[in-house]
Scaffold this motif. Structure first.
Motif, PDB file in Angstrom:
ATOM      1  N   GLN A  32       0.801  -1.225   0.000  1.00  0.00           N
ATOM      2  CA  GLN A  32       0.000   0.000   0.000  1.00  0.00           C
ATOM      3  C   GLN A  32       0.832   1.273   0.000  1.00  0.00           C
ATOM      4  O   GLN A  32       0.293   2.357  -0.207  1.00  0.00           O
ATOM      5  CB  GLN A  32      -0.965  -0.005   1.189  1.00  0.00           C
ATOM      6  N   VAL A  33       2.127   1.175   0.225  1.00  0.00           N
ATOM      7  CA  VAL A  33       2.989   2.352   0.064  1.00  0.00           C
ATOM      8  C   VAL A  33       2.903   2.842  -1.381  1.00  0.00           C
ATOM      9  O   VAL A  33       2.897   4.047  -1.646  1.00  0.00           O
ATOM     10  CB  VAL A  33       4.454   2.025   0.435  1.00  0.00           C
ATOM     11  N   ALA A  34       2.805   1.903  -2.308  1.00  0.00           N
ATOM     12  CA  ALA A  34       2.683   2.265  -3.720  1.00  0.00           C
ATOM     13  C   ALA A  34       1.228   2.431  -4.148  1.00  0.00           C
ATOM     14  O   ALA A  34       0.893   3.313  -4.928  1.00  0.00           O
ATOM     15  CB  ALA A  34       3.358   1.220  -4.595  1.00  0.00           C
ATOM     16  N   GLU A  35       0.340   1.580  -3.597  1.00  0.00           N
ATOM     17  CA  GLU A  35      -1.049   1.572  -4.041  1.00  0.00           C
ATOM     18  C   GLU A  35      -1.935   2.583  -3.322  1.00  0.00           C
ATOM     19  O   GLU A  35      -3.065   2.849  -3.741  1.00  0.00           O
ATOM     20  CB  GLU A  35      -1.630   0.161  -3.880  1.00  0.00           C
ATOM     21  N   GLU A  36      -1.461   3.136  -2.186  1.00  0.00           N
ATOM     22  CA  GLU A  36      -2.165   4.226  -1.497  1.00  0.00           C
ATOM     23  C   GLU A  36      -3.563   3.819  -1.010  1.00  0.00           C
ATOM     24  O   GLU A  36      -4.469   4.657  -0.969  1.00  0.00           O
ATOM     25  CB  GLU A  36      -2.276   5.437  -2.424  1.00  0.00           C
ATOM     26  N   TYR A  37      -3.746   2.548  -0.661  1.00  0.00           N
ATOM     27  CA  TYR A  37      -5.040   2.063  -0.166  1.00  0.00           C
ATOM     28  C   TYR A  37      -6.168   2.456  -1.120  1.00  0.00           C
ATOM     29  O   TYR A  37      -7.250   2.881  -0.708  1.00  0.00           O
ATOM     30  CB  TYR A  37      -5.315   2.597   1.244  1.00  0.00           C
TER      31      TYR A  37
END
Length: 525
Positions: A32-37
């Motif tokens: 989620q660091v990349a996908e931003e939740y």
């Protein structure tokens, strides 16, 4: 009686077993660091400090479109009425943005999830689609402005070449998200933009004289009875797209920072800079630098005024402003495109791949000469979003204090609210396209659309015409005491997410995370 029948009847399923934990799943944190939740509720552990949220959101304030809006508004209704209209606009924006921002902070939900109980699960797919299209339009506009500025400054090359240069150079800077370096980039560059515009005005006065060509803003006789300030308020309704964007940004903020964000990040302080300050700069820089090459109350006129005043320093200010605003544009395009596609297929791209694809799309659209249809596009965008925002405000007001339902098994695929939004939007677009037949209503089309949506959805809610399914049990929420502290493992993806987003399968025998719940609605169709 079957397990699914048990759930419908309100009887708990004794076979459900939850695997719980009290710390973040390491794989979820990494992903989620990349996908931003994008398709999940943002947990408290992933929330950002107020400086990071403010810095990320501040990129919106540097849109050169807002500088142009100031000159445009003054051209339409005169300087005095324009300033009154922009001031009223700032107050309206602060009220609506503060309401929606506080809601997003409290729930951790993005604009799409918050709209599911209005439009339905599939119906709510229109929300990320509107954001993606709208932000792509603004990315095209801002990138085209920069390309035109570079071509004018250097004095060589076809404009299409500069389109390629701008889009290619932008890509590496657009890949960051709010959890990585988007906030840092915009925090560091904000002073360059703000003080650069201040310097441009001062130098323009010194170099070209302080008298200025204010006759440029003598308003033409109006063909309607609409007050000038109201014309400006309706003009700025074309940028109501920022309200769902605020929700997408605010969900990343900590709950203890709510008051700060309501008053500053999304409140009157922010809008005073984003709209009032930029509008004044647009008026003044065009009036003072008028007569210099390209300076006029047009889409590119204010940009040329900054460059005419400061030379290469002015060009740097413009470049910084475009990098800042496009970090926001591409961020919202990427998360919105990913959300939209997730409603219809299990195959999807990562957020960063959506950034790359959207860059290609933006570059292609740039070749269509966006300035030729800018006014129409803004009017359509105002209509599309005003109905959505109006229905959100009604929903939050009437259901104040109630939890927002966003889990797919508990919401209809397409709700009555979707058809109301569609009808209100069609009426608004028809009015936009018929200025000769309905001059006053056409000029007020976004406001008319907003009113239809508000009245219509109020009637719908009072008549209980909602998106909610008649499911009375909630096994996971009944079993878990702290929905925000406990993580529950998903039986499908085998990852653990906070309990507040979890729900059971329709047979009640397994727990699913929000993303897998959405995917189930796709695979079971």
């Amino acid at each position: 009686m079957s397990t699914e029948a048990n759930i419908q009847a309100g009887q708990p399923d004794p076979e459900l077993r939850l695997e719980i934990s009290y710390v973040d799943d390491p794989q979820v944190t990494k992903d989620q660091v990349a996908e931003e939740y994008t398709n999940h509720v943002v947990p408290a552990s992933a929330r950002l400090d107020k400086k990071s949220v403010l810095a990320s959101w501040s990129s919106i304030a540097s849109a050169m479109a807002f500088v142009y809006y100031g000159a445009l508004a003054a051209t339409l209704v005169g300087v005095t009425q324009a300033l009154i209209g922009v001031a009223v606009t700032c107050i309206i924006y602060a009220a609506i943005a503060g309401f929606g921002g506080a809601k997003a902070i409290r729930t951790g939900l993005n604009s799409t999830l918050m709209s599911r109980e209005i439009f339905g699960v599939k119906g709510a797919a229109i929300c990320p689609l509107i954001i993606a299209i709208g932000c792509a339009f603004y990315a095209v506009f801002e990138s085209s402005v920069l390309a035109a500025a570079l071509q004018t400054f250097f004095g060589f090359g076809d404009i299409k070449l500069w389109y390629l240069v701008v889009t290619a150079c932008m890509v590496p800077l657009m890949l960051g998200g709010m959890q990585t370096w988007m906030g840092k980039l915009n925090g560091l560059s904000l002073p360059i933009y703000f003080f650069g515009l201040v310097a441009a005005v001062i130098v323009a006065g010194i170099r070209f004289g302080w008298n200025g060509e204010w006759d440029l803003f003598d308003a033409a006789p109006s063909t309607t009875s609409i007050p000038g300030w109201l014309t400006v308020v309706v003009l700025y309704m074309g940028v109501w797209l920022v309200f769902p964007e605020i929700q997408d940004c605010a969900r990343m903020a900590k709950s203890e920072d709510t008051r700060f964000h309501v008053n500053v990040s999304f409140g009157i302080v922010f809008w005073s800079v984003a709209y009032f300050f930029n509008a004044v700069v647009g008026m003044v820089i065009v009036a003072l630098a008028f007569g210099q090459p390209g300076v006029a109350p047009t889409e590119l006129g204010a940009v040329q005024g900054v460059i005419a005043s400061l030379g290469v320093v002015g060009l740097i200010v413009i470049i910084v402003s475009q990098v800042r605003i496009n970090t926001a544009n591409y961020y919202f395009i990427s998360i919105s495109a990913e959300r939209f596609v997730a409603h219809f297929t299990t195959k999807n791209l990562t957020r960063r791949n959506w950034v790359l694809l959207s860059t290609v799309v933006v570059m292609i659209v740039m070749f269509t000469d966006i300035f030729s249809y800018l006014t129409t596009a803004l009017a359509w965008m105002g209509v599309l979003v005003s109905a959505w925002v109006g229905m959100q405000l009604v929903n939050w007001t009437i259901n104040r204090g109630k939890a927002i339902e966003f889990r797919p098994n508990r919401i209809k695929s397409v709700a009555p609210g979707f058809y109301l939004w569609l009808a209100a939007t069609v009426i608004g677009i028809v009015l936009v396209e018929m200025p000769d037949q309905f001059p006053t209503l056409s000029a007020l089309a976004p406001l008319v659309t907003f009113a239809i949506a508000v009245v219509g959805y109020t009637i719908m809610l009072l008549a209980k015409a909602t998106a909610l399914r008649p499911i009375v049990t909630d096994p996971i929420r009944d079993e878990v005491a702290d929905l925000w502290d406990v993580r529950v493992r998903c039986a499908s993806c085998n990852l653990s997410y906070i309990a507040v987003e979890m729900d059971t399968t329709r047979d009640g025998q397994a727990a699913l995370c929000l993303n897998c719940q959405t995917l189930k609605t796709v695979t079971t169709q």
